[in-house]
Design a protein around this motif. Structure first.
Motif, PDB file in Angstrom:
ATOM      1  N   VAL A 104       1.002  -1.277   0.011  1.00  0.00           N
ATOM      2  CA  VAL A 104       0.089   0.169  -0.126  1.00  0.00           C
ATOM      3  C   VAL A 104       0.982   1.195  -0.020  1.00  0.00           C
ATOM      4  O   VAL A 104       1.850   1.432   0.872  1.00  0.00           O
ATOM      5  N   VAL A 105       0.779   1.941  -1.159  1.00  0.00           N
ATOM      6  CA  VAL A 105       1.769   3.119  -1.268  1.00  0.00           C
ATOM      7  C   VAL A 105       0.987   4.429  -1.288  1.00  0.00           C
ATOM      8  O   VAL A 105       0.121   4.389  -1.823  1.00  0.00           O
ATOM      9  N   GLY A 106       1.599   5.401  -0.399  1.00  0.00           N
ATOM     10  CA  GLY A 106       0.969   6.523  -0.555  1.00  0.00           C
ATOM     11  C   GLY A 106       1.610   7.661  -1.335  1.00  0.00           C
ATOM     12  O   GLY A 106       2.822   7.908  -1.011  1.00  0.00           O
ATOM     13  N   PHE A 107       1.020   8.399  -2.225  1.00  0.00           N
ATOM     14  CA  PHE A 107       1.891   9.599  -2.782  1.00  0.00           C
ATOM     15  C   PHE A 107       1.435  10.779  -1.838  1.00  0.00           C
ATOM     16  O   PHE A 107      -0.048  10.950  -1.798  1.00  0.00           O
ATOM     17  N   LEU A 108       2.441  11.358  -1.323  1.00  0.00           N
ATOM     18  CA  LEU A 108       2.120  12.511  -0.212  1.00  0.00           C
ATOM     19  C   LEU A 108       2.734  13.630  -0.820  1.00  0.00           C
ATOM     20  O   LEU A 108       3.906  13.824  -1.209  1.00  0.00           O
ATOM     21  N   GLY A 109       1.921  14.751  -0.808  1.00  0.00           N
ATOM     22  CA  GLY A 109       2.683  16.020  -1.208  1.00  0.00           C
ATOM     23  C   GLY A 109       1.675  17.091  -1.184  1.00  0.00           C
ATOM     24  O   GLY A 109       0.105  17.010  -1.214  1.00  0.00           O
ATOM     25  N   PRO A 110       1.866  18.411  -1.189  1.00  0.00           N
ATOM     26  CA  PRO A 110       0.802  19.427  -1.119  1.00  0.00           C
ATOM     27  C   PRO A 110       0.202  19.548  -2.348  1.00  0.00           C
ATOM     28  O   PRO A 110       0.582  18.924  -3.290  1.00  0.00           O
ATOM     29  N   ASN A 111      -0.839  20.321  -2.056  1.00  0.00           N
ATOM     30  CA  ASN A 111      -1.721  20.526  -3.412  1.00  0.00           C
ATOM     31  C   ASN A 111      -0.853  21.193  -4.700  1.00  0.00           C
ATOM     32  O   ASN A 111      -0.039  22.086  -4.415  1.00  0.00           O
ATOM     33  N   GLY A 112      -0.851  20.419  -5.786  1.00  0.00           N
ATOM     34  CA  GLY A 112      -0.253  21.031  -6.872  1.00  0.00           C
ATOM     35  C   GLY A 112       1.359  20.367  -7.120  1.00  0.00           C
ATOM     36  O   GLY A 112       2.104  20.788  -7.800  1.00  0.00           O
ATOM     37  N   ALA A 113       1.391  19.269  -6.419  1.00  0.00           N
ATOM     38  CA  ALA A 113       2.668  18.743  -6.478  1.00  0.00           C
ATOM     39  C   ALA A 113       2.973  17.805  -7.502  1.00  0.00           C
ATOM     40  O   ALA A 113       4.272  17.296  -7.883  1.00  0.00           O
ATOM     41  N   GLY A 114       1.576  17.543  -8.126  1.00  0.00           N
ATOM     42  CA  GLY A 114       1.757  16.643  -9.364  1.00  0.00           C
ATOM     43  C   GLY A 114       1.259  15.017  -9.160  1.00  0.00           C
ATOM     44  O   GLY A 114       1.692  14.230  -9.946  1.00  0.00           O
ATOM     45  N   LYS A 115       0.587  14.764  -8.000  1.00  0.00           N
ATOM     46  CA  LYS A 115       0.134  13.736  -7.644  1.00  0.00           C
ATOM     47  C   LYS A 115      -0.823  13.235  -8.581  1.00  0.00           C
ATOM     48  O   LYS A 115      -0.669  12.035  -9.084  1.00  0.00           O
ATOM     49  N   THR A 116      -2.020  14.041  -8.929  1.00  0.00           N
ATOM     50  CA  THR A 116      -3.056  13.468  -9.633  1.00  0.00           C
ATOM     51  C   THR A 116      -2.618  13.404 -11.099  1.00  0.00           C
ATOM     52  O   THR A 116      -2.894  12.251 -11.965  1.00  0.00           O
ATOM     53  N   THR A 117      -1.562  14.147 -11.654  1.00  0.00           N
ATOM     54  CA  THR A 117      -0.956  13.947 -12.994  1.00  0.00           C
ATOM     55  C   THR A 117      -0.200  12.756 -13.034  1.00  0.00           C
ATOM     56  O   THR A 117      -0.348  12.112 -13.947  1.00  0.00           O
ATOM     57  N   THR A 118       0.690  12.278 -12.109  1.00  0.00           N
ATOM     58  CA  THR A 118       1.374  10.914 -12.063  1.00  0.00           C
ATOM     59  C   THR A 118       0.244   9.991 -11.930  1.00  0.00           C
ATOM     60  O   THR A 118       0.342   9.213 -12.680  1.00  0.00           O
ATOM     61  N   ILE A 119      -0.937  10.021 -11.056  1.00  0.00           N
ATOM     62  CA  ILE A 119      -1.774   8.872 -10.984  1.00  0.00           C
ATOM     63  C   ILE A 119      -2.669   8.771 -12.428  1.00  0.00           C
ATOM     64  O   ILE A 119      -2.860   7.686 -12.880  1.00  0.00           O
ATOM     65  N   ARG A 120      -2.692  10.047 -12.871  1.00  0.00           N
ATOM     66  CA  ARG A 120      -3.573   9.807 -14.553  1.00  0.00           C
ATOM     67  C   ARG A 120      -2.456   9.025 -15.444  1.00  0.00           C
ATOM     68  O   ARG A 120      -3.084   8.329 -16.188  1.00  0.00           O
ATOM     69  N   MET A 121      -1.355   9.422 -15.343  1.00  0.00           N
ATOM     70  CA  MET A 121      -0.318   8.710 -16.227  1.00  0.00           C
ATOM     71  C   MET A 121      -0.263   7.388 -15.872  1.00  0.00           C
ATOM     72  O   MET A 121      -0.388   6.365 -16.794  1.00  0.00           O
ATOM     73  N   ILE A 122      -0.324   6.847 -14.749  1.00  0.00           N
ATOM     74  CA  ILE A 122      -0.475   5.220 -14.408  1.00  0.00           C
ATOM     75  C   ILE A 122      -1.509   4.738 -14.713  1.00  0.00           C
ATOM     76  O   ILE A 122      -1.669   3.609 -15.190  1.00  0.00           O
ATOM     77  N   ALA A 123      -2.731   5.306 -14.520  1.00  0.00           N
ATOM     78  CA  ALA A 123      -4.033   4.981 -14.971  1.00  0.00           C
ATOM     79  C   ALA A 123      -4.168   4.769 -16.535  1.00  0.00           C
ATOM     80  O   ALA A 123      -5.363   4.336 -16.921  1.00  0.00           O
ATOM     81  N   GLY A 124      -3.511   5.575 -17.155  1.00  0.00           N
ATOM     82  CA  GLY A 124      -3.594   5.396 -18.660  1.00  0.00           C
ATOM     83  C   GLY A 124      -4.433   6.574 -19.193  1.00  0.00           C
ATOM     84  O   GLY A 124      -4.932   6.520 -20.394  1.00  0.00           O
ATOM     85  N   TYR A 125      -4.789   7.601 -18.206  1.00  0.00           N
ATOM     86  CA  TYR A 125      -5.544   8.709 -18.767  1.00  0.00           C
ATOM     87  C   TYR A 125      -4.811   9.698 -19.397  1.00  0.00           C
ATOM     88  O   TYR A 125      -5.276  10.196 -20.551  1.00  0.00           O
ATOM     89  N   LEU A 126      -3.727   9.947 -18.936  1.00  0.00           N
ATOM     90  CA  LEU A 126      -3.062  11.125 -19.605  1.00  0.00           C
ATOM     91  C   LEU A 126      -1.707  10.282 -20.072  1.00  0.00           C
ATOM     92  O   LEU A 126      -0.958   9.544 -19.437  1.00  0.00           O
ATOM     93  N   PRO A 127      -1.313  10.656 -21.515  1.00  0.00           N
ATOM     94  CA  PRO A 127       0.158   9.929 -21.895  1.00  0.00           C
ATOM     95  C   PRO A 127       1.326  10.483 -21.390  1.00  0.00           C
ATOM     96  O   PRO A 127       1.038  12.174 -21.203  1.00  0.00           O
ATOM     97  N   PRO A 128       2.314  10.091 -20.777  1.00  0.00           N
ATOM     98  CA  PRO A 128       3.447  10.832 -20.551  1.00  0.00           C
ATOM     99  C   PRO A 128       4.242  11.648 -21.562  1.00  0.00           C
ATOM    100  O   PRO A 128       4.195  11.237 -22.701  1.00  0.00           O
TER     101      PRO A 128
END
Lengths: 237, 329
Positions: free
Chosen positions: B29-53
């Motif tokens: 169980v891994v947590g991405f921790l960071g302040p708002n705007g750190a790039g967490k959602t963008t990273t997650i979207r790339m892993i989920a295949g929503y946004l291409p890197p």
């Protein structure tokens, strides 16, 4: 294929789970009935030619309302993210949305069967001609819907999607109407050949010309292909 | 299970995610921790295949997310930020729709839906339209939809945002419960959340990984000068303690006529001082009623990391501006 059916089903249901579907149907029925009434008199032929002839204009107002939210609203609400991260291909999304809108169009046309019933009661309608007219409306509608679908893939605003489709087609139709005032012959003949309205008139009088069918189908297919490309490009630049 | 190699994403000229490298093992169980705007959602979207890197790659279960698209989607259960749902549908309708999209056979669909409803405690609302549900229920509907096809990987973007404390506890418990069978990646900007639910933490700020490791590993890096708290009835404990090996500073406060509270700051790199401290007090013939090592706070590390990232960014901005001025001159 089963995924396309799944998407189509959801689309049709959602039309009826939100007020938009009912408003669009009401709007269409009012327009269609006004036009129908205008020609429903003693001594007139028992046909719906007027409704079919005016179809291009009535559908122009109504079809963009069917398509405006297809993808833009999903994008705005974020459900689009769920959709494209499930194992569906882009063309399945486009096909599902298009077929959903077409199914809705058919459901929207059914209340006008009431007009057919009136014709049956007061006269002797030609059912071949009527069927032909309905086919014409569906084909014209498919061209509008495919265009509207493209507009919906390009924005997150339903209003923008509506206006782009409506104004785009309005400009095209008016250009054909006024073509004789600013075009001369070789071009005018060409313009007349690409005008959708006389083609719909052919259907209205019960004439199925294959070139007319191909005309509307190819517009629809072209815009569906472009919509699919847009989705693919947004996902895999 | 999830491997990122110099994963980057630009939006126009803005570099939202800057060459991330990380590796997540199966069942973690891994947590991405960071302040708002750190790039967490963008990273997650790339892993989920929503946004291409825009550069780099990410693999899930050995499959490249961009190239294997649909195969990867089958292996991932994804709950996007704010749990978007078709609000006009009923809960069971929505789950059925998702089950069909994921190609769950008709014969297994009923069971899959029932299981997901039960796991997320949604039985009581199964026939309610989603728009009537509270935020907590909606979040759980999103989670149930993500679990339906029993994916080996679960990706949850801010799963507890907007929930009340009781609901947050329920979601956390659910995540812990799911941990055995799934590799779970979640993002949050709330620190206690990762401390309570995650085995491994990836701290992000301004598009970069600033620290990663297990909680204890991170605590060690953050914990260069550990502190100890001691309550004793010795009237003058400071001198004896100060003479101990590895003690950097001692302060004591009188609590009442018998007891004192002593704060001991250890020198960097000292092994655990709890036992020697107790022994020292015992040697003086006094007793200890409380003794603990202050858990190196992740919070301290987190705050430090954000401050460093900001300072660094300010510096490079300053540098850039200076550079521009230089060019203008």
């Amino acid at each position: 294929m089963s995924r396309v059916i799944t998407l189509t089903e959801r689309e049709v249901r959602s039309f009826f789970l939100t007020p938009v579907g009912y408003i669009v149907i009401a709007l269409f029925v009012v327009f269609a009935s006004l036009v129908f009434n205008a020609g429903f008199e003693q001594g007139q032929p028992a046909s719906m030619q007027k409704v079919f002839r005016w179809g291009m204009w009535i559908l122009l107002v109504v079809c963009p309302a069917i398509t405006m939210g297809l993808i833009s609203e999903e994008r705005r609400l974020g459900t689009f993210e769920l959709l494209v991260t499930s194992p569906v291909r882009e063309f399945e999304i486009i096909a599902g949305k298009f077929l959903g809108a077409m199914a809705f169009l058919i459901l929207m046309l059914t209340p006008t069967l009431f007009h057919v019933a009136l014709l049956e009661i007061y006269g002797r309608p030609d059912y071949g001609e009527l069927a032909c007219g309905y086919l014409g409306l569906l084909l014209a509608g498919s061209a509008y819907i495919a265009t509207g679908l493209l507009a919906s893939t390009l924005t997150t605003s339903q209003l923008l999607a509506y206006l782009a489709t409506f104004l785009g087609w309005l400009a095209v139709l008016l250009a054909f109407v006024f073509a004789p005032t600013f075009l001369d012959d070789p071009w005018l003949t060409f313009a007349f050949a690409s005008d959708p309205i006389p083609r719909l008139h052919d259907f209205a009088i019960g004439l199925i010309d294959m070139s007319n069918v191909i005309y509307f189908v190819s517009i629809a297919v072209f815009f569906l292909i472009v919509s699919n490309r847009v989705l693919e490009a947004q996902r895999w630049p | 299970m999830i491997v990122a190699r110099s994963l980057s994403r630009k939006f126009g000229r803005f570099l939202a995610v800057d060459s991330l490298d990380f590796h997540i093992d199966r069942g973690r169980v891994v947590g991405f921790l960071g302040p708002n705007g750190a790039g967490k959602t963008t990273t997650i979207r790339m892993i989920a295949g929503y946004l291409p890197p825009t550069a780099g790659t990410v693999e899930v279960d050995g499959l490249d997310v961009v190239r294997a698209g649909r195969e990867v989607h089958r292996r991932i259960g994804y709950l996007p930020e704010a749990a978007p749902l078709y609000s006009e549908m009923r809960v069971d309708e929505f789950l059925k729709f998702r089950a069909r999209l994921f190609g769950i056979e008709r014969s297994k669909r009923r069971r899959a839906i029932d299981l997901a409803l039960r796991r997320c405690s949604l039985d009581e609302v199964r026939t309610r339209p989603i728009h009537q549900l509270s935020k907590g229920f909606r979040q759980r509907v999103g989670l149930a939809a993500a679990l339906l096809h029993q994916p080996p990987v679960l990706i949850l973007d801010e799963p507890t945002v907007g929930l009340d404390p009781a609901q947050i506890r329920e979601v956390r418990a659910l995540i812990r419960e799911l941990a055995g069978n799934h590799t779970i990646l979640l993002s949050t900007h709330i620190l206690p959340e990762v401390e309570l639910t995650c085995d491994q933490i990836i701290m992000m700020a301004r598009g970069r990984i600033r620290a990663q490791g297990t909680i204890s590993q991170l605590q060690q890096t953050g914990d260069k000068t550990p502190r100890y708290l001691l309550e004793t009835n010795s009237s003058k404990p400071e001198n004896a303690i100060r003479e101990m090996k590895g003690v950097a500073d001692v302060q004591s406060v009188v609590m009442d006529e018998h007891w004192r509270r002593v704060t001991v700051v250890a020198a960097a790199g000292t092994p655990d001082l709890r036992e020697p401290l107790a022994a020292t007090v015992a040697k003086m013939g006094c007793s200890v009623r409380e003794l603990h090592r202050e858990a190196a706070s992740l919070e301290h590390l987190f705050v430090q990391m954000i401050a460093d990232a900001e300072a660094h960014a300010a510096e490079s901005d300053g540098g850039r501006q200076a550079g521009q001025k230089g060019e203008e001159a």
